[in-house]
Scaffold this motif. Structure first.
Motif, PDB file in Angstrom:
ATOM      1  N   THR A 325      -1.098   9.756  -6.763  1.00  0.00           N
ATOM      2  CA  THR A 325      -2.191   9.742  -6.364  1.00  0.00           C
ATOM      3  C   THR A 325      -2.428   8.542  -5.005  1.00  0.00           C
ATOM      4  OG1 THR A 325      -2.733   8.057  -7.766  1.00  0.00           O
ATOM      5  CG2 THR A 325      -3.501   9.914  -8.316  1.00  0.00           C
ATOM      6  N   GLY A 328      -6.412   8.697   0.163  1.00  0.00           N
ATOM      7  CA  GLY A 328      -7.720   9.121   0.628  1.00  0.00           C
ATOM      8  C   GLY A 328      -7.715  10.296   1.492  1.00  0.00           C
ATOM      9  N   ARG A 331      -6.995  13.726   0.654  1.00  0.00           N
ATOM     10  CA  ARG A 331      -8.413  14.323   0.072  1.00  0.00           C
ATOM     11  C   ARG A 331      -9.467  14.845   1.291  1.00  0.00           C
ATOM     12  NH1 ARG A 331      -5.120  13.517  -2.826  1.00  0.00           N
ATOM     13  NH2 ARG A 331      -5.234  15.630  -2.276  1.00  0.00           N
ATOM     14  N   THR A 336     -10.549  17.801  -3.266  1.00  0.00           N
ATOM     15  CA  THR A 336     -10.077  17.498  -4.279  1.00  0.00           C
ATOM     16  C   THR A 336      -9.232  18.601  -5.206  1.00  0.00           C
ATOM     17  OG1 THR A 336     -11.976  18.010  -5.359  1.00  0.00           O
ATOM     18  CG2 THR A 336     -11.616  15.637  -4.342  1.00  0.00           C
ATOM     19  N   SER A 394      -2.373  10.848   5.180  1.00  0.00           N
ATOM     20  CA  SER A 394      -1.357  11.250   4.250  1.00  0.00           C
ATOM     21  C   SER A 394       0.037  11.912   4.770  1.00  0.00           C
ATOM     22  CB  SER A 394      -1.994  12.563   3.684  1.00  0.00           C
ATOM     23  OG  SER A 394      -1.257  13.000   2.553  1.00  0.00           O
ATOM     24  N   MET A 417      -4.815  14.312  -6.302  1.00  0.00           N
ATOM     25  CA  MET A 417      -6.105  13.525  -6.766  1.00  0.00           C
ATOM     26  C   MET A 417      -6.053  13.193  -8.468  1.00  0.00           C
ATOM     27  SD  MET A 417      -9.222  12.601  -5.995  1.00  0.00           S
ATOM     28  CE  MET A 417     -10.954  12.317  -6.537  1.00  0.00           C
ATOM     29  N   TRP A 419      -7.490  14.498 -10.522  1.00  0.00           N
ATOM     30  CA  TRP A 419      -9.168  13.895 -11.046  1.00  0.00           C
ATOM     31  C   TRP A 419      -9.940  15.124 -10.609  1.00  0.00           C
ATOM     32  CZ3 TRP A 419     -10.509  10.300 -14.478  1.00  0.00           C
ATOM     33  CH2 TRP A 419     -12.013  10.089 -14.665  1.00  0.00           C
ATOM     34  N   SER A 420     -10.864  15.812 -11.499  1.00  0.00           N
ATOM     35  CA  SER A 420     -11.864  16.668 -11.201  1.00  0.00           C
ATOM     36  C   SER A 420     -13.375  16.089 -11.089  1.00  0.00           C
ATOM     37  CB  SER A 420     -11.979  17.726 -12.128  1.00  0.00           C
ATOM     38  OG  SER A 420     -10.762  18.820 -12.203  1.00  0.00           O
ATOM     39  N   GLN A 434      -2.320  18.259 -12.006  1.00  0.00           N
ATOM     40  CA  GLN A 434      -2.110  19.055 -10.410  1.00  0.00           C
ATOM     41  C   GLN A 434      -0.392  19.012 -10.171  1.00  0.00           C
ATOM     42  OE1 GLN A 434      -4.745  16.577  -8.063  1.00  0.00           O
ATOM     43  NE2 GLN A 434      -5.298  18.505  -7.242  1.00  0.00           N
TER      44      GLN A 434
END
Length: 450
Positions: A325, A328, A331, A336, A394, A417, A419-420, A434
């Motif tokens: 992770t 940002g 993302r 996401t 990134s 991510m 995370w959902s 993921q």
């Protein structure tokens, strides 16, 4: 409830005819509710006494459908045991999606309901179990807060997991990281009350292709001295989601008995704040001898990964895969739902993307754009670990990591991510897997089972 007969859920594509076997009353009921098979549509079919005898579930348009669309049914159905019937393109994935759609993290409260799958004709039960276990492992670990899963507890969990699979495991803890030349892992984690550490386990025959997995295990990230604002800290228990997904992938590889020699490296740290925290502007040594200028202490993940990647690279494996992770910026670039994927092997990258698309595990290849490497320039060290501007964050993070991989035949990095933020098919809101299935099915196809 567990002793009762499972309730049938008829899963239909959009505009597909109602199934044979419905009585006149049920057909009329479906028509009165204008059931058309739209994605997520759920209609209960009553018996004469009013009790529910079956359900109709809409899977939406068949073309381009998510194999995990059945997860929407699991999320909407009341507590009970169910049997799915329908014309599925991949019954194993339909079963997996349903079971993962019923996932509920209930470590700290009583579960709201239990929805289980009794049967789905044509599904490979062993493969379904493997995929569900891998995803659930990642979700359960990532959902745990840092006061419940600090570095010491996480080490115990990893040890128990590795030993349960018959893997050989060792850890390097605290100042021993300096003695064994992991200076950046030590620097990032030394401010925590619990010492930083590197977990290292191996499984499989030495003669098989060497596949090394590396996962970012930052159990909590305050941002360090470049402290995060409060809203940005709320989900930082998920900053070890890369390592949790690596463990899930390792579970799938070992349970399927793939023909590989597997090595897993997980640097486990908490990026905390105290008098001995590393600082912006510090120059850190790294395992491969490169000096690194610290541009921002909130970009700690790439530092611990760099030392672990250097160790992975020293034995020249066939393949290194890391998950983190990390930024940002990823993302912002892909949102996401998608994992941002970088690879030194374009053909391999496309295999990851294809396997991900086919198995409800979407990835998108991003470029290792050499021209941006200059953005990591430092005037006082070999490299700065962040770029000198606001763009391509990134990509520059991936380019930084690439500097620590020289000998491996291929290296693939996933900026995920884990995370959902909203519920999706097969993925309730919260921690999610993921990259797992994409990597597992790629490795299974390339190397097969023993």
């Amino acid at each position: 409830m567990s002793d009762s007969k499972p309730i049938i859920v008829h899963c239909l594509w959009q505009d597909e005819a109602l199934p044979d076997g419905l009585n006149k009353q049920q057909n009329a009921w479906a028509q009165s509710h204008k059931f058309s098979g739209k994605k997520g549509e759920l209609v209960a079919l009553p018996q004469e006494d009013g009790a529910v005898s079956a359900y109709l579930f809409g899977m939406g348009a068949r073309k381009g459908a998510d194999p995990f669309v059945t997860g929407l049914a699991a999320a909407a159905l009341p507590e009970g045991s169910y049997e799915l019937k329908g014309d599925f393109d991949n019954a194993t994935l339909a079963a997996t999606g349903f079971r993962l759609g019923a996932y509920d993290f209930d470590n700290f409260r009583k579960s709201a309901k239990t929805v289980s799958l009794s049967a789905l004709e044509g599904a490979d039960e062993a493969e379904t179990d493997l995929l569900v276990e891998a995803a659930t492992l990642a979700r359960d670990l990532t959902n745990r807060p840092a006061n419940d899963l600090g570095p010491e507890t996480y080490e115990k969990e990893i040890r128990a997991f590795a030993e349960g699979h018959g893997a050989k495991v060792r850890s390097i803890v605290g100042d021993d990281l300096l003695k064994e030349n992991f200076p950046m892992i030590h620097a990032v984690g030394r401010a925590s009350a619990e010492a930083p550490r590197l977990l290292d386990f191996t499984w499989g025959d030495e003669s098989d292709p060497k596949i090394t997995l590396v996962g970012k295990g930052v159990v909590f990230d305050t941002g360090g001295l470049d402290i995060k604002p409060a809203p940005s800290m709320l989900l930082m228990r998920k900053d070890m989601g890369g390592s949790a997904n690596i463990l899930g992938l390792a579970h799938a590889i070992m349970k399927a008995n793939l023909k590989v020699r597997l090595r897993v490296l997980i640097p486990v740290v908490e990026n905390a704040i105290s008098g001995n925290a590393f600082r912006p502007g510090d120059i850190l040594n790294s395992r491969n001898g490169m000096t690194v200028e610290i541009g921002n202490t909130d970009a700690e993940g790439r530092l611990v990964l760099a030392d672990a990647l250097s160790l992975a690279d020293e034995e020249s494996p066939e393949m290194i895969i890391d998950m983190a992770t990390l930024t940002g910026a990823a993302r912002v670039a892909v949102g996401t739902d998608l994992g941002a994927l970088y690879s030194t092997d374009d053909e391999l990258a496309q295999e990851f993307v294809a396997k991900g698309k086919a198995n409800s595990d979407a990835l998108w290849q991003m470029p290792l754009w050499d021209e941006y490497d200059a953005m990591l320039k430092s005037t006082i060290a070999d490299v700065n670990h962040i770029s000198n501007g606001p763009f391509a964050g990134s990509i520059t993070a991936a380019l930084f990591l690439r500097r620590f991989v020289k000998n491996a035949k291929s290296w693939t990095h996933m900026d995920i991510m884990a995370w959902s933020p909203t519920a999706r098919p097969g993925r309730p809101m919260g921690a999610t897997e993921q990259g797992q299935r994409a990597a597992y099915f790629m490795l299974k196809e390339r190397y097969g089972k023993k």
